[in-house]
Design a protein around this motif. Structure first.
Motif, PDB file in Angstrom:
ATOM      1  N   SER A  32       0.743  -1.437   6.251  1.00 28.28           N
ATOM      2  CA  SER A  32       0.769  -2.660   5.595  1.00 28.28           C
ATOM      3  C   SER A  32       1.107  -3.624   6.748  1.00 28.28           C
ATOM      4  CB  SER A  32       2.000  -2.746   4.546  1.00 28.28           C
ATOM      5  OG  SER A  32       3.236  -2.434   5.354  1.00 28.28           O
ATOM      6  N   ALA A  33       0.869  -5.116   6.509  1.00 27.47           N
ATOM      7  CA  ALA A  33       1.036  -6.213   7.364  1.00 27.47           C
ATOM      8  C   ALA A  33       0.383  -5.906   8.618  1.00 27.47           C
ATOM      9  CB  ALA A  33       2.633  -6.197   7.562  1.00 27.47           C
ATOM     10  N   ASN A  34       0.767  -6.124   9.822  1.00 26.69           N
ATOM     11  CA  ASN A  34       0.172  -6.199  11.134  1.00 26.69           C
ATOM     12  C   ASN A  34      -0.317  -4.778  11.397  1.00 26.69           C
ATOM     13  OD1 ASN A  34       0.914  -8.863  11.588  1.00 26.69           O
ATOM     14  ND2 ASN A  34       2.711  -8.391  12.746  1.00 26.69           N
ATOM     15  N   CYS A  62       0.619  10.138   6.985  1.00 30.59           N
ATOM     16  CA  CYS A  62       1.534   9.158   6.563  1.00 30.59           C
ATOM     17  C   CYS A  62       0.942   7.842   7.440  1.00 30.59           C
ATOM     18  CB  CYS A  62       2.897   9.196   6.842  1.00 30.59           C
ATOM     19  SG  CYS A  62       3.372   9.606   8.445  1.00 30.59           S
ATOM     20  N   LYS A  63       0.066   7.975   8.292  1.00 30.06           N
ATOM     21  CA  LYS A  63      -0.330   6.854   9.535  1.00 30.06           C
ATOM     22  C   LYS A  63      -1.933   6.552   8.739  1.00 30.06           C
ATOM     23  CE  LYS A  63       3.205   6.672  11.922  1.00 30.06           C
ATOM     24  NZ  LYS A  63       4.003   5.052  11.999  1.00 30.06           N
ATOM     25  N   ILE A 114      -5.040   7.969  14.701  1.00 31.19           N
ATOM     26  CA  ILE A 114      -6.414   8.306  14.827  1.00 31.19           C
ATOM     27  C   ILE A 114      -6.792   9.647  14.109  1.00 31.19           C
ATOM     28  CG2 ILE A 114      -8.101   9.447  16.475  1.00 31.19           C
ATOM     29  CD1 ILE A 114      -7.059   7.937  18.699  1.00 31.19           C
ATOM     30  N   ILE A 115      -5.894  10.589  14.062  1.00 41.14           N
ATOM     31  CA  ILE A 115      -5.937  11.683  13.333  1.00 41.14           C
ATOM     32  C   ILE A 115      -5.874  11.534  11.786  1.00 41.14           C
ATOM     33  CG2 ILE A 115      -4.738  13.989  12.552  1.00 41.14           C
ATOM     34  CD1 ILE A 115      -3.705  13.963  15.419  1.00 41.14           C
ATOM     35  N   ASP A 116      -4.912  10.821  11.422  1.00 44.76           N
ATOM     36  CA  ASP A 116      -4.701  10.507  10.049  1.00 44.76           C
ATOM     37  C   ASP A 116      -5.942   9.692   9.389  1.00 44.76           C
ATOM     38  OD1 ASP A 116      -2.487  11.774  10.030  1.00 44.76           O
ATOM     39  OD2 ASP A 116      -1.214  10.300   9.785  1.00 44.76           O
ATOM     40  N   ASN A 117      -6.420   8.804  10.239  1.00 44.44           N
ATOM     41  CA  ASN A 117      -7.710   7.726   9.604  1.00 44.44           C
ATOM     42  C   ASN A 117      -8.906   8.549   9.679  1.00 44.44           C
ATOM     43  OD1 ASN A 117      -6.584   5.048   8.901  1.00 44.44           O
ATOM     44  ND2 ASN A 117      -5.456   5.637  10.652  1.00 44.44           N
ATOM     45  N   ASN A 140       0.501  -1.217  -0.206  1.00 43.78           N
ATOM     46  CA  ASN A 140       0.013   0.040   0.100  1.00 43.78           C
ATOM     47  C   ASN A 140       1.049   1.442  -0.169  1.00 43.78           C
ATOM     48  OD1 ASN A 140      -2.156  -1.476  -0.043  1.00 43.78           O
ATOM     49  ND2 ASN A 140      -2.292  -1.557   2.408  1.00 43.78           N
ATOM     50  N   SER A 141       0.544   2.132  -0.935  1.00 42.99           N
ATOM     51  CA  SER A 141       1.390   3.352  -1.093  1.00 42.99           C
ATOM     52  C   SER A 141       0.731   4.210  -1.775  1.00 42.99           C
ATOM     53  CB  SER A 141       2.911   3.043  -1.578  1.00 42.99           C
ATOM     54  OG  SER A 141       3.576   4.483  -1.556  1.00 42.99           O
TER      55      SER A 141
END
Length: 322
Positions: free
Chosen positions: A121-123, A114-115, A278-281, A102-103
Protein backbone atom coordinates in the motif's frame (compact mmCIF):
# COMPACT_ATOMS: atom_id res chain seq x y z
CA UNK A 1 -1.84 -45.47 2.75
CA UNK A 2 -5.63 -45.84 3.08
CA UNK A 3 -5.25 -46.13 6.86
CA UNK A 4 -3.20 -42.91 6.97
CA UNK A 5 -5.83 -41.01 4.96
CA UNK A 6 -8.59 -42.37 7.19
CA UNK A 7 -6.75 -41.33 10.35
CA UNK A 8 -6.09 -37.87 8.94
CA UNK A 9 -9.76 -37.40 8.10
CA UNK A 10 -10.77 -38.64 11.54
CA UNK A 11 -8.36 -36.19 13.17
CA UNK A 12 -9.77 -33.37 11.05
CA UNK A 13 -13.33 -34.23 12.08
CA UNK A 14 -12.27 -34.07 15.74
CA UNK A 15 -10.23 -30.87 15.49
CA UNK A 16 -12.61 -28.75 13.39
CA UNK A 17 -15.35 -28.56 16.07
CA UNK A 18 -12.69 -27.75 18.69
CA UNK A 19 -11.24 -25.06 16.43
CA UNK A 20 -14.71 -23.66 15.91
CA UNK A 21 -15.44 -23.69 19.66
CA UNK A 22 -12.32 -21.77 20.66
CA UNK A 23 -11.94 -19.49 17.64
CA UNK A 24 -15.52 -18.60 16.77
CA UNK A 25 -15.76 -14.86 17.34
CA UNK A 26 -18.80 -13.17 18.79
CA UNK A 27 -19.86 -10.20 16.71
CA UNK A 28 -21.82 -7.16 17.79
CA UNK A 29 -24.73 -7.73 15.43
CA UNK A 30 -23.69 -5.09 12.89
CA UNK A 31 -22.65 -7.56 10.23
CA UNK A 32 -24.62 -7.73 6.95
CA UNK A 33 -26.96 -10.67 6.20
CA UNK A 34 -25.64 -13.97 4.95
CA UNK A 35 -24.01 -17.05 6.42
CA UNK A 36 -20.43 -17.86 7.38
CA UNK A 37 -21.22 -21.59 7.14
CA UNK A 38 -18.86 -24.22 8.50
CA UNK A 39 -15.51 -23.08 9.91
CA UNK A 40 -12.65 -23.07 7.39
CA UNK A 41 -14.85 -24.51 4.61
CA UNK A 42 -17.62 -21.89 4.59
CA UNK A 43 -18.95 -21.37 1.04
CA UNK A 44 -15.61 -22.16 -0.62
CA UNK A 45 -16.66 -25.55 -2.03
CA UNK A 46 -19.83 -24.19 -3.62
CA UNK A 47 -17.89 -21.28 -5.15
CA UNK A 48 -15.24 -23.64 -6.53
CA UNK A 49 -17.97 -25.83 -8.06
CA UNK A 50 -19.48 -22.73 -9.67
CA UNK A 51 -16.08 -21.73 -11.07
CA UNK A 52 -15.55 -25.16 -12.61
CA UNK A 53 -19.06 -25.19 -14.09
CA UNK A 54 -18.74 -21.59 -15.39
CA UNK A 55 -21.70 -20.53 -13.21
CA UNK A 56 -20.03 -17.91 -11.02
CA UNK A 57 -22.43 -15.19 -12.13
CA UNK A 58 -25.40 -17.37 -11.12
CA UNK A 59 -23.69 -18.15 -7.77
CA UNK A 60 -23.35 -14.46 -6.94
CA UNK A 61 -26.82 -13.54 -8.26
CA UNK A 62 -28.50 -16.10 -6.00
CA UNK A 63 -26.91 -14.49 -2.94
CA UNK A 64 -27.66 -10.97 -4.13
CA UNK A 65 -31.31 -11.97 -4.55
CA UNK A 66 -31.42 -13.47 -1.04
CA UNK A 67 -29.37 -10.88 0.85
CA UNK A 68 -29.14 -7.68 -1.21
CA UNK A 69 -26.09 -5.82 -2.51
CA UNK A 70 -24.06 -6.26 0.71
CA UNK A 71 -23.73 -9.68 2.32
CA UNK A 72 -21.27 -11.84 4.23
CA UNK A 73 -19.75 -15.23 3.53
CA UNK A 74 -16.76 -17.32 4.50
CA UNK A 75 -14.43 -17.86 1.54
CA UNK A 76 -11.17 -19.81 1.54
CA UNK A 77 -11.04 -19.92 5.31
CA UNK A 78 -11.80 -16.26 6.13
CA UNK A 79 -14.93 -14.20 6.80
CA UNK A 80 -15.69 -11.96 3.83
CA UNK A 81 -18.09 -9.10 3.11
CA UNK A 82 -19.21 -8.94 -0.53
CA UNK A 83 -20.26 -5.60 -2.03
CA UNK A 84 -22.08 -5.40 -5.35
CA UNK A 85 -23.20 -2.62 -7.67
CA UNK A 86 -22.11 0.90 -8.77
CA UNK A 87 -22.47 2.39 -5.26
CA UNK A 88 -20.15 -0.30 -3.86
CA UNK A 89 -17.58 0.36 -6.58
CA UNK A 90 -17.69 4.09 -5.89
CA UNK A 91 -17.22 3.46 -2.17
CA UNK A 92 -14.22 1.18 -2.70
CA UNK A 93 -12.43 3.46 -5.18
CA UNK A 94 -13.10 6.80 -3.47
CA UNK A 95 -12.89 6.04 0.25
CA UNK A 96 -9.97 7.07 2.45
CA UNK A 97 -6.94 4.80 2.20
CA UNK A 98 -6.95 4.43 5.98
CA UNK A 99 -10.37 2.76 5.81
CA UNK A 100 -9.62 0.17 3.14
CA UNK A 101 -6.24 -1.28 2.23
CA UNK A 102 -4.92 -3.95 -0.14
CA UNK A 103 -5.00 -7.30 1.62
CA UNK A 104 -5.35 -10.92 0.62
CA UNK A 105 -6.34 -13.89 2.80
CA UNK A 106 -3.30 -15.20 4.72
CA UNK A 107 -3.82 -18.54 3.00
CA UNK A 108 -3.16 -16.90 -0.38
CA UNK A 109 -0.23 -14.91 0.98
CA UNK A 110 1.50 -18.15 2.01
CA UNK A 111 1.51 -19.14 -1.67
CA UNK A 112 2.24 -15.85 -3.46
CA UNK A 113 4.23 -14.09 -0.71
CA UNK A 114 3.64 -11.02 1.46
CA UNK A 115 5.58 -8.55 -0.73
CA UNK A 116 3.44 -8.88 -3.84
CA UNK A 117 1.63 -5.89 -5.32
CA UNK A 118 -1.77 -6.93 -3.92
CA UNK A 119 -0.43 -6.72 -0.36
CA UNK A 120 1.48 -3.45 -0.61
CA UNK A 121 0.00 0.00 0.00
CA UNK A 122 0.89 3.69 -0.19
CA UNK A 123 4.45 4.43 -1.41
CA UNK A 124 5.48 0.77 -1.52
CA UNK A 125 2.56 0.00 -3.81
CA UNK A 126 3.39 2.93 -6.11
CA UNK A 127 7.08 2.00 -6.23
CA UNK A 128 6.57 -1.68 -7.12
CA UNK A 129 3.69 -0.91 -9.50
CA UNK A 130 5.87 1.61 -11.36
CA UNK A 131 8.62 -1.01 -11.65
CA UNK A 132 6.22 -3.60 -13.09
CA UNK A 133 4.63 -1.09 -15.48
CA UNK A 134 8.09 -0.18 -16.83
CA UNK A 135 8.27 -3.74 -18.14
CA UNK A 136 5.11 -3.08 -20.20
CA UNK A 137 6.15 0.16 -21.92
CA UNK A 138 5.69 0.17 -25.69
CA UNK A 139 9.40 0.47 -26.46
CA UNK A 140 10.10 -2.48 -24.16
CA UNK A 141 7.23 -4.61 -25.51
CA UNK A 142 8.65 -4.28 -29.03
CA UNK A 143 11.66 -6.27 -27.85
CA UNK A 144 9.43 -9.25 -26.97
CA UNK A 145 7.60 -9.61 -30.30
CA UNK A 146 10.31 -11.78 -31.85
CA UNK A 147 10.58 -14.00 -28.74
CA UNK A 148 6.80 -14.51 -28.60
CA UNK A 149 6.73 -15.27 -32.34
CA UNK A 150 9.43 -17.94 -31.90
CA UNK A 151 7.43 -19.58 -29.09
CA UNK A 152 4.21 -19.53 -31.15
CA UNK A 153 5.87 -20.95 -34.28
CA UNK A 154 7.47 -23.76 -32.26
CA UNK A 155 4.15 -24.46 -30.49
CA UNK A 156 2.20 -24.67 -33.76
CA UNK A 157 4.80 -26.93 -35.33
CA UNK A 158 4.88 -29.25 -32.29
CA UNK A 159 1.18 -29.46 -31.39
CA UNK A 160 -0.99 -28.31 -34.34
CA UNK A 161 0.56 -29.07 -37.72
CA UNK A 162 -0.64 -32.33 -39.22
CA UNK A 163 -3.37 -32.82 -36.57
CA UNK A 164 -7.00 -33.29 -37.64
CA UNK A 165 -8.30 -32.45 -34.17
CA UNK A 166 -6.82 -30.74 -31.11
CA UNK A 167 -7.98 -29.76 -27.61
CA UNK A 168 -7.55 -26.01 -27.65
CA UNK A 169 -7.63 -25.02 -23.97
CA UNK A 170 -4.86 -27.38 -22.74
CA UNK A 171 -2.69 -26.29 -25.66
CA UNK A 172 -3.32 -22.63 -24.93
CA UNK A 173 -2.19 -23.27 -21.35
CA UNK A 174 0.98 -24.90 -22.69
CA UNK A 175 1.65 -21.94 -24.97
CA UNK A 176 0.96 -19.41 -22.21
CA UNK A 177 3.29 -21.25 -19.83
CA UNK A 178 6.13 -21.25 -22.37
CA UNK A 179 5.72 -17.54 -23.09
CA UNK A 180 5.68 -16.79 -19.35
CA UNK A 181 8.93 -18.75 -18.93
CA UNK A 182 10.50 -16.77 -21.76
CA UNK A 183 9.34 -13.26 -20.86
CA UNK A 184 9.27 -13.42 -17.04
CA UNK A 185 12.17 -15.75 -16.29
CA UNK A 186 14.23 -15.71 -19.47
CA UNK A 187 14.24 -19.53 -19.41
CA UNK A 188 14.64 -21.22 -22.78
CA UNK A 189 13.03 -24.55 -23.67
CA UNK A 190 14.61 -27.47 -21.84
CA UNK A 191 14.96 -29.09 -18.44
CA UNK A 192 14.51 -25.87 -16.45
CA UNK A 193 11.03 -25.36 -17.88
CA UNK A 194 10.19 -28.99 -17.29
CA UNK A 195 11.11 -28.63 -13.59
CA UNK A 196 9.06 -25.47 -13.31
CA UNK A 197 5.83 -26.80 -14.85
CA UNK A 198 4.63 -29.18 -12.07
CA UNK A 199 5.41 -26.56 -9.38
CA UNK A 200 3.48 -24.02 -11.40
CA UNK A 201 0.44 -26.29 -11.70
CA UNK A 202 0.43 -27.09 -7.97
CA UNK A 203 0.50 -23.39 -7.06
CA UNK A 204 -2.34 -22.56 -9.48
CA UNK A 205 -4.52 -25.33 -8.02
CA UNK A 206 -3.69 -24.30 -4.45
CA UNK A 207 -4.75 -20.68 -4.97
CA UNK A 208 -8.33 -21.79 -5.63
CA UNK A 209 -8.72 -24.44 -2.97
CA UNK A 210 -9.96 -24.78 0.58
CA UNK A 211 -6.94 -23.72 2.72
CA UNK A 212 -6.56 -26.93 4.73
CA UNK A 213 -2.85 -27.59 5.15
CA UNK A 214 -2.88 -31.37 5.31
CA UNK A 215 -0.56 -33.74 3.39
CA UNK A 216 -3.18 -34.85 0.86
CA UNK A 217 -4.60 -31.37 0.12
CA UNK A 218 -4.06 -29.13 -2.91
CA UNK A 219 -3.25 -26.26 -0.57
CA UNK A 220 -0.42 -28.18 1.04
CA UNK A 221 1.03 -29.07 -2.37
CA UNK A 222 0.92 -25.39 -3.33
CA UNK A 223 2.89 -24.36 -0.23
CA UNK A 224 5.49 -27.06 -0.93
CA UNK A 225 5.66 -25.93 -4.57
CA UNK A 226 6.45 -22.35 -3.49
CA UNK A 227 9.23 -23.59 -1.19
CA UNK A 228 10.77 -25.42 -4.15
CA UNK A 229 10.22 -22.57 -6.60
CA UNK A 230 11.78 -19.77 -4.53
CA UNK A 231 15.35 -21.20 -4.58
CA UNK A 232 15.03 -21.59 -8.36
CA UNK A 233 14.07 -17.91 -8.72
CA UNK A 234 16.88 -16.85 -6.35
CA UNK A 235 19.34 -18.78 -8.53
CA UNK A 236 18.02 -17.01 -11.63
CA UNK A 237 18.26 -13.63 -9.91
CA UNK A 238 21.88 -14.30 -8.96
CA UNK A 239 22.81 -15.29 -12.52
CA UNK A 240 21.17 -12.16 -13.93
CA UNK A 241 22.89 -9.98 -11.32
CA UNK A 242 26.24 -11.37 -12.43
CA UNK A 243 25.36 -10.69 -16.08
CA UNK A 244 24.45 -7.09 -15.23
CA UNK A 245 27.73 -6.56 -13.38
CA UNK A 246 29.78 -7.93 -16.26
CA UNK A 247 28.24 -5.59 -18.85
CA UNK A 248 27.37 -1.94 -19.19
CA UNK A 249 23.82 -1.74 -17.82
CA UNK A 250 22.81 0.97 -20.26
CA UNK A 251 23.44 -1.37 -23.20
CA UNK A 252 21.46 -4.33 -21.81
CA UNK A 253 17.92 -4.73 -23.18
CA UNK A 254 15.31 -5.83 -20.64
CA UNK A 255 15.02 -9.36 -21.97
CA UNK A 256 12.80 -10.63 -19.17
CA UNK A 257 10.96 -9.31 -16.11
CA UNK A 258 13.68 -10.32 -13.64
CA UNK A 259 16.36 -8.47 -15.60
CA UNK A 260 14.04 -5.49 -15.95
CA UNK A 261 13.44 -5.27 -12.20
CA UNK A 262 17.11 -5.76 -11.39
CA UNK A 263 18.06 -3.02 -13.84
CA UNK A 264 15.67 -0.58 -12.19
CA UNK A 265 17.12 -1.56 -8.84
CA UNK A 266 20.64 -0.77 -10.03
CA UNK A 267 19.74 2.42 -11.91
CA UNK A 268 18.04 4.34 -9.12
CA UNK A 269 18.28 3.60 -5.40
CA UNK A 270 15.14 5.66 -4.71
CA UNK A 271 13.07 3.05 -6.60
CA UNK A 272 14.96 0.05 -5.23
CA UNK A 273 13.16 -3.28 -5.54
CA UNK A 274 14.21 -5.83 -2.95
CA UNK A 275 14.93 -9.44 -3.82
CA UNK A 276 11.89 -10.55 -1.83
CA UNK A 277 9.69 -8.13 -3.80
CA UNK A 278 11.09 -9.46 -7.07
CA UNK A 279 10.37 -13.07 -6.04
CA UNK A 280 6.82 -12.44 -4.81
CA UNK A 281 5.80 -10.27 -7.75
CA UNK A 282 7.26 -12.69 -10.28
CA UNK A 283 5.07 -15.39 -8.71
CA UNK A 284 1.91 -13.27 -8.57
CA UNK A 285 2.31 -12.09 -12.19
CA UNK A 286 2.96 -15.67 -13.25
CA UNK A 287 -0.21 -16.94 -11.55
CA UNK A 288 -2.39 -13.97 -12.56
CA UNK A 289 -1.43 -14.14 -16.23
CA UNK A 290 -1.67 -17.88 -16.75
CA UNK A 291 -5.40 -18.69 -16.56
CA UNK A 292 -6.65 -15.33 -17.82
CA UNK A 293 -4.48 -15.38 -20.95
CA UNK A 294 -5.07 -19.03 -21.83
CA UNK A 295 -8.85 -18.67 -21.40
CA UNK A 296 -8.91 -15.50 -23.51
CA UNK A 297 -6.95 -17.22 -26.29
CA UNK A 298 -9.28 -20.22 -26.15
CA UNK A 299 -12.39 -18.06 -26.56
CA UNK A 300 -10.69 -16.08 -29.33
CA UNK A 301 -9.99 -19.27 -31.31
CA UNK A 302 -13.55 -20.42 -30.67
CA UNK A 303 -14.80 -17.13 -32.13
CA UNK A 304 -12.64 -17.55 -35.23
CA UNK A 305 -13.78 -21.16 -35.69
CA UNK A 306 -17.49 -20.31 -35.39
CA UNK A 307 -17.55 -17.01 -37.30
CA UNK A 308 -16.07 -17.24 -40.78
CA UNK A 309 -16.57 -13.53 -41.53
CA UNK A 310 -14.38 -12.49 -38.59
CA UNK A 311 -11.79 -15.10 -39.55
CA UNK A 312 -11.73 -13.88 -43.15
CA UNK A 313 -11.41 -10.24 -42.05
CA UNK A 314 -8.40 -11.04 -39.84
CA UNK A 315 -6.73 -13.13 -42.57
CA UNK A 316 -7.32 -10.35 -45.10
CA UNK A 317 -5.90 -7.79 -42.69
CA UNK A 318 -2.75 -9.86 -42.16
CA UNK A 319 -2.39 -10.35 -45.96
CA UNK A 320 -2.61 -6.59 -46.53
CA UNK A 321 0.03 -5.98 -43.83
CA UNK A 322 2.37 -8.39 -45.58
Amino acid sequence: MELMVFMTLLLLLILVPIFYLFNHKKYNGRLPPGSLGLPVIGQSLSLLRALKADKVEKWFQERITNHGHVWKASLFGYPTVVLHGPAANKFVYTCDGNLLANSQPPSLTRIVGCKNLMELSANDHKRVRAALVSFLKLEVLKQYVAKVDVEIQHHLQSHWHGKHEVQVQPLMKTLTFNIICSLLFGIERGTQREKLLPLFHDMIEGVLSVPINLPFSKYNRAIIARKKLVPMIIHLIQKKKEALMEQNQGDIPHKDLITSLLSIRHDDSSTMISEEEIIDNIIVVMIAGYDTTSVLLTFFLRLLASNKSIYSTIVQGNTNML
